[in-house]
Scaffold this motif. Structure first.
Motif, PDB file in Angstrom:
ATOM      1  N   SER A  20       2.223   4.087  -4.264  1.00  0.00           N
ATOM      2  CA  SER A  20       2.754   3.480  -3.043  1.00  0.00           C
ATOM      3  C   SER A  20       4.226   3.805  -2.795  1.00  0.00           C
ATOM      4  N   ILE A  21       4.969   4.168  -3.824  1.00  0.00           N
ATOM      5  CA  ILE A  21       6.397   4.446  -3.661  1.00  0.00           C
ATOM      6  C   ILE A  21       6.656   5.872  -4.131  1.00  0.00           C
ATOM      7  N   THR A  22       6.884   6.796  -3.180  1.00  0.00           N
ATOM      8  CA  THR A  22       7.025   8.210  -3.529  1.00  0.00           C
ATOM      9  C   THR A  22       8.191   8.899  -2.825  1.00  0.00           C
TER      10      THR A  22
ATOM     11  N   SER B  87       2.389   3.530  -9.828  1.00  0.00           N
ATOM     12  CA  SER B  87       2.830   2.968  -8.558  1.00  0.00           C
ATOM     13  C   SER B  87       4.049   3.690  -8.004  1.00  0.00           C
ATOM     14  N   ILE B  88       4.899   4.177  -8.887  1.00  0.00           N
ATOM     15  CA  ILE B  88       6.184   4.753  -8.491  1.00  0.00           C
ATOM     16  C   ILE B  88       6.262   6.207  -8.936  1.00  0.00           C
ATOM     17  N   SER B  89       6.596   7.084  -7.986  1.00  0.00           N
ATOM     18  CA  SER B  89       6.774   8.498  -8.288  1.00  0.00           C
ATOM     19  C   SER B  89       7.892   9.027  -7.398  1.00  0.00           C
ATOM     20  N   CYS B  90       9.103   8.700  -7.770  1.00  0.00           N
ATOM     21  CA  CYS B  90      10.276   9.080  -6.986  1.00  0.00           C
ATOM     22  C   CYS B  90      11.128  10.039  -7.811  1.00  0.00           C
ATOM     23  N   PRO B  91      11.247  11.292  -7.398  1.00  0.00           N
ATOM     24  CA  PRO B  91      11.945  12.291  -8.209  1.00  0.00           C
ATOM     25  C   PRO B  91      13.426  12.001  -8.437  1.00  0.00           C
ATOM     26  N   ASN B  92      14.056  11.232  -7.550  1.00  0.00           N
ATOM     27  CA  ASN B  92      15.485  10.949  -7.692  1.00  0.00           C
ATOM     28  C   ASN B  92      15.770   9.543  -8.194  1.00  0.00           C
TER      29      ASN B  92
ATOM     30  N   ILE C 107       0.824  -1.204   0.000  1.00  0.00           N
ATOM     31  CA  ILE C 107       0.000   0.000   0.000  1.00  0.00           C
ATOM     32  C   ILE C 107       0.859   1.255   0.000  1.00  0.00           C
ATOM     33  N   LYS C 108       1.927   1.249   0.797  1.00  0.00           N
ATOM     34  CA  LYS C 108       2.756   2.454   0.900  1.00  0.00           C
ATOM     35  C   LYS C 108       4.134   2.110   1.446  1.00  0.00           C
ATOM     36  N   VAL C 109       5.136   2.756   0.885  1.00  0.00           N
ATOM     37  CA  VAL C 109       6.474   2.781   1.472  1.00  0.00           C
ATOM     38  C   VAL C 109       6.565   4.135   2.155  1.00  0.00           C
ATOM     39  N   SER C 110       6.974   4.139   3.400  1.00  0.00           N
ATOM     40  CA  SER C 110       7.016   5.371   4.178  1.00  0.00           C
ATOM     41  C   SER C 110       7.806   6.464   3.470  1.00  0.00           C
ATOM     42  N   GLU C 111       7.302   7.687   3.579  1.00  0.00           N
ATOM     43  CA  GLU C 111       8.023   8.848   3.041  1.00  0.00           C
ATOM     44  C   GLU C 111       9.369   9.005   3.734  1.00  0.00           C
ATOM     45  N   ASP C 112       9.487   8.446   4.932  1.00  0.00           N
ATOM     46  CA  ASP C 112      10.728   8.532   5.707  1.00  0.00           C
ATOM     47  C   ASP C 112      11.739   7.447   5.343  1.00  0.00           C
TER      48      ASP C 112
END
Length: 165
Positions: free
Chosen positions: A131-133, A153-158, A107-112
């Protein structure tokens, strides 16, 4: 559709002749192109356990403070932030090393999450929308057991590297 500011809303009713929307136990659903979808649960819904048997819209359960647990009955698609600010989401005991699951749905990977490489375990069969941001993640490795994820599912800027099985 409805805002999370409707914090006193307990139930939604829809007439039987409505062809697009319907309600079950006060929860709003839609028929979209022949696919049933849960689109909004009132913030004051009284259920503590909710069983999911249809696709779930983004933010559908946002702010439902009484729901402590979810069960997924059939393969479904889960929208972005569908469970944010529920009793389930806010309970730290439901998080396993920065991962929040319902059954085998990630469902989610922690923002931390602070490691640069994220390895999705083989027990995660479905990676849900949004879920992955985390901005800390620069590499993701998806294990063999994952059978479903999409571009949402994935939105990671780096993110620089995505390794698929």
């Amino acid at each position: 559709m409805l805002s999370e500011n409707c914090s006193s809303l307990e139930s939604i009713n829809v007439p039987q002749y409505n062809e697009k929307y319907y309600a079950i136990d006060g929860v709003l659903f839609a028929n979209e192109y022949g696919v049933r979808k849960l689109i909004f649960a009132p913030r004051r819904i009284r259920k503590s356990i909710y069983t999911i048997a249809v696709n779930v819209a983004s933010e559908a359960f946002l702010g439902c403070k009484n729901i402590k647990s979810f069960k997924i009955e059939y393969p479904v698609r889960i929208g972005r932030d569908a469970f944010v600010d529920t009793a389930f989401y806010n309970n730290k005991e439901n998080w396993d090393d920065n991962f929040l699951y319902i059954d085998d749905y990630l469902i989610k990977v922690s923002e931390d999450y602070n490691l640069s490489t994220l390895i999705i375990p083989s027990t995660s069969h479905v990676i849900t929308d949004g879920s992955i941001t985390s901005s800390n993640i620069s590499a993701i490795e998806i294990s063999e057991g994952v059978i479903n994820f999409n571009s949402g599912s994935i939105s990671c800027p780096n993110l620089k590297t995505l390794k698929l099985p």
